[in-house]
Design an enzyme around this catalytic site. Structure first.
Site, PDB file in Angstrom:
ATOM      1  N   SER A   1      -3.605  -3.094  -0.554  1.00  0.00           N
ATOM      2  CA  SER A   1      -2.499  -3.817   0.050  1.00  0.00           C
ATOM      3  C   SER A   1      -2.970  -5.230   0.369  1.00  0.00           C
ATOM      4  O   SER A   1      -4.034  -5.412   0.959  1.00  0.00           O
ATOM      5  CB  SER A   1      -2.066  -3.111   1.339  1.00  0.00           C
ATOM      6  N   ALA A   2      -2.154  -6.227  -0.012  1.00  0.00           N
ATOM      7  CA  ALA A   2      -2.579  -7.628   0.151  1.00  0.00           C
ATOM      8  C   ALA A   2      -2.723  -8.027   1.615  1.00  0.00           C
ATOM      9  O   ALA A   2      -3.673  -8.723   1.988  1.00  0.00           O
ATOM     10  CB  ALA A   2      -1.573  -8.546  -0.536  1.00  0.00           C
ATOM     11  N   HIS A   3      -1.780  -7.580   2.464  1.00  0.00           N
ATOM     12  CA  HIS A   3      -1.758  -8.148   3.826  1.00  0.00           C
ATOM     13  C   HIS A   3      -2.878  -7.634   4.717  1.00  0.00           C
ATOM     14  O   HIS A   3      -3.071  -8.153   5.811  1.00  0.00           O
ATOM     15  CB  HIS A   3      -0.377  -7.969   4.479  1.00  0.00           C
TER      16      HIS A   3
ATOM     17  N   ASN B   1      -7.493   3.744   9.076  1.00  0.00           N
ATOM     18  CA  ASN B   1      -6.875   2.579   9.704  1.00  0.00           C
ATOM     19  C   ASN B   1      -7.026   2.557  11.218  1.00  0.00           C
ATOM     20  O   ASN B   1      -7.041   1.500  11.830  1.00  0.00           O
ATOM     21  CB  ASN B   1      -5.390   2.497   9.334  1.00  0.00           C
TER      22      ASN B   1
ATOM     23  N   GLY C   1       0.815  -1.205   0.000  1.00  0.00           N
ATOM     24  CA  GLY C   1       0.000   0.000   0.000  1.00  0.00           C
ATOM     25  C   GLY C   1       0.851   1.258   0.000  1.00  0.00           C
ATOM     26  O   GLY C   1       0.514   2.268  -0.633  1.00  0.00           O
TER      27      GLY C   1
ATOM     28  N   GLN D   1      -7.502  -0.133   3.781  1.00  0.00           N
ATOM     29  CA  GLN D   1      -8.232  -0.720   4.915  1.00  0.00           C
ATOM     30  C   GLN D   1      -9.668  -1.105   4.540  1.00  0.00           C
ATOM     31  O   GLN D   1     -10.298  -1.902   5.240  1.00  0.00           O
ATOM     32  CB  GLN D   1      -8.265   0.255   6.097  1.00  0.00           C
TER      33      GLN D   1
ATOM     34  N   CYS E   1       3.429   1.602  14.903  1.00  0.00           N
ATOM     35  CA  CYS E   1       4.535   2.357  14.312  1.00  0.00           C
ATOM     36  C   CYS E   1       5.669   1.394  14.030  1.00  0.00           C
ATOM     37  O   CYS E   1       5.869   0.444  14.773  1.00  0.00           O
ATOM     38  CB  CYS E   1       5.045   3.421  15.264  1.00  0.00           C
TER      39      CYS E   1
ATOM     40  N   THR F   1      11.285  -7.057 -11.611  1.00  0.00           N
ATOM     41  CA  THR F   1      10.712  -8.399 -11.744  1.00  0.00           C
ATOM     42  C   THR F   1       9.617  -8.596 -10.703  1.00  0.00           C
ATOM     43  O   THR F   1       9.791  -8.259  -9.535  1.00  0.00           O
ATOM     44  CB  THR F   1      11.822  -9.467 -11.575  1.00  0.00           C
TER      45      THR F   1
HETATM   46  N1  PLP Z   1      -2.775   2.982   3.859  1.00  0.00           N
HETATM   47  C1  PLP Z   1      -3.418   2.636   4.973  1.00  0.00           C
HETATM   48  C2  PLP Z   1      -4.738   3.255   5.272  1.00  0.00           C
HETATM   49  C3  PLP Z   1      -2.857   1.703   5.848  1.00  0.00           C
HETATM   50  O1  PLP Z   1      -3.509   1.367   6.972  1.00  0.00           O
HETATM   51  C4  PLP Z   1      -1.594   1.144   5.535  1.00  0.00           C
HETATM   52  C5  PLP Z   1      -0.946   0.199   6.465  1.00  0.00           C
HETATM   53  O2  PLP Z   1      -1.157   0.228   7.651  1.00  0.00           O
HETATM   54  C6  PLP Z   1      -0.971   1.529   4.342  1.00  0.00           C
HETATM   55  C7  PLP Z   1      -1.592   2.448   3.527  1.00  0.00           C
HETATM   56  C8  PLP Z   1       0.357   0.960   3.942  1.00  0.00           C
HETATM   57  O3  PLP Z   1       0.226  -0.346   3.439  1.00  0.00           O
HETATM   58  P1  PLP Z   1       1.471  -1.355   3.435  1.00  0.00           P
HETATM   59  O4  PLP Z   1       1.646  -1.849   4.820  1.00  0.00           O
HETATM   60  O5  PLP Z   1       1.067  -2.445   2.479  1.00  0.00           O
HETATM   61  O6  PLP Z   1       2.638  -0.606   2.913  1.00  0.00           O
END
Ligand code: PLP
Length: 373
Positions: free
Chosen positions: A189-191, A141, A71, A169, A310, A227
């Site tokens: 973001s995948a995770h 978030n 993300g 989120q 953090c 890649t």
């Molecule tokens: N944007 C939001 C709202 C998020 O909560 C986060 C991660 O906490 C990110 C972006 C960043 O994503 P990533 O952890 O995949 O870099």
């Protein structure tokens, strides 16, 4: 019973079994998607399957998906890719937006964390001739509060501005439709939805300007050189397909908040007056520092976080709660509880018990101190 109750899905959501399986398969197969031989073509097929799965999650065309390292990179790429423009962002954006655009004009939020549309309109009108980009997230978030993106897009369009939306989120928790929202760029973001860490995507609407600052090979149709992380991308695709089925956790979250407030009547739920994600609760136990709560809950086998996690592991003052006008001493007692795809009622019970135990301990020691004084 599980070893611990994991209630920190907004930090990262555990890998879904389907994602794990597709990653193992791809790791075993190997291959570079740019190679023309059989192994390369297999890797390319895995990437393109995932591209369709991720596109389907947000109603995008597969060609609009640009895979990234997460993300953070998607947000950075959107803000740089839109070209030289005046940038306007909400005060509650993630650091990967705020720090990628240090000169951005900040649009305030109300006490619930909802962006001030009148202020956005005024800011857009103040320099109407200059090309602009507005970046507002769909879901926060820390609080889960949802932003009125349709209104943001309407105001931006009236002023001829482009729009980026960070849906990191929101995706997989509420329906997200890139063309329905009408945004030009959208980050994923995948995770956060049960895929692996270190992979994400930027959706670039067909026709939206996009100038990459990545130099290297021509991967991702010349939009993001390097890649591809084939296993990560495959895991992202599988997780996105599962996440598209949605999460309906609002009833559990509401019952949880009801119990927490019943135990500690002065507990405050932030953003409660706004439309929020059904999985997120940002709540303050009065008088108890967030770090103390995180440690006490951890000892009781419950993983939650203190506001935003953090990278340094240190808890800083939450900029989101500050923007909402929450006093610093109250914000310092705020924790974030976030449910997800594998949450069970027993996890929530465990948290409620830990909250009750800590609250009783703290209030009893307050009483004994007062009696001793
Ligand atoms: N944007 C939001 C709202 C998020 O909560 C986060 C991660 O906490 C990110 C972006 C960043 O994503 P990533 O952890 O995949 O870099």
């Amino acid at each position: 019973m599980a070893a611990f109750a994991y209630l920190d899905h907004n930090a990262t959501s555990p890998l879904r079994p389907v994602a794990f399986e597709s990653m193992v398969e791809v790791l075993r197969a190997g291959g570079n998607p740019s190679s023309v031989h059989t192994a390369g073509r297999k890797a390319r097929a895995a990437v393109e399957t995932a591209r369709r799965q991720v596109a389907a999650l947000v109603g995008a065309l597969p060609a609009e998906v640009v895979f990234t390292s997460g993300g953070t990179e998607a947000n950075n790429l959107a803000l740089s890719g839109a070209g030289r423009r005046r940038v306007l962002v909400s005060a509650v954006e993630h650091d990967s937006v705020l720090r990628a655009a240090p000169a951005a004009e900040i649009i305030g939020v109300d006490g619930n964390g909802v962006v001030d549309l009148a202020a956005l309109e005024r800011a857009l009108a103040s320099s109407a001739d200059e090309p602009a980009l507005v970046s507002v997230m769909l879901a926060n978030n820390e609080t889960g509060v949802l932003q009125p993106i349709a209104d943001v897009v309407r105001l931006a369009r009236d002023a001829g501005a482009l729009v980026h939306c960070d849906t990191v989120q929101a995706a997989g928790k509420v329906p997200v439709e890139v063309h329905g929202l009408g945004v030009d760029y959208l980050s994923l973001s995948a995770h956060k939805l049960g895929g692996p860490t270190g992979v994400g995507a930027l959706i670039v609407r067909t026709g939206a300007p996009f100038a990459t600052d990545r130099r290297g090979g021509g991967q991702e149709s010349n939009r993001r050189a390097g890649t591809e992380n084939v296993a990560g991308i495959a895991g992202f695709g599988a997780a996105a397909q599962e996440a598209a089925k949605g999460l309906d956790l609002a009833d559990w979250r509401d019952r949880l908040e009801f119990s927490l407030v019943q135990i500690a009547p002065r507990a405050r739920v932030f953003g409660a007056g706004a439309i929020r994600l059904g999985n997120t609760s940002c709540v303050a136990m009065p008088g108890v520092p967030a770090e103390t709560q995180v440690m006490a809950f951890d000892l009781a086998g419950v993983c939650i976080s203190a506001g935003a996690a953090c990278s340094s592991g240190k808890v800083q003052r939450s900029a989101v709660l500050a923007a909402m006008g929450v006093p610093a001493d109250e914000a310092a007692t705020a924790i974030r509880i976030s449910l997800g795809w594998n949450t069970e009622p027993a996890d929530i019970e465990r948290l409620i018990t830990a909250w009750r135990d800590l609250y009783i301990r703290v209030t009893q020691s307050d009483i004994s101190r007062a009696e001793a004084a």
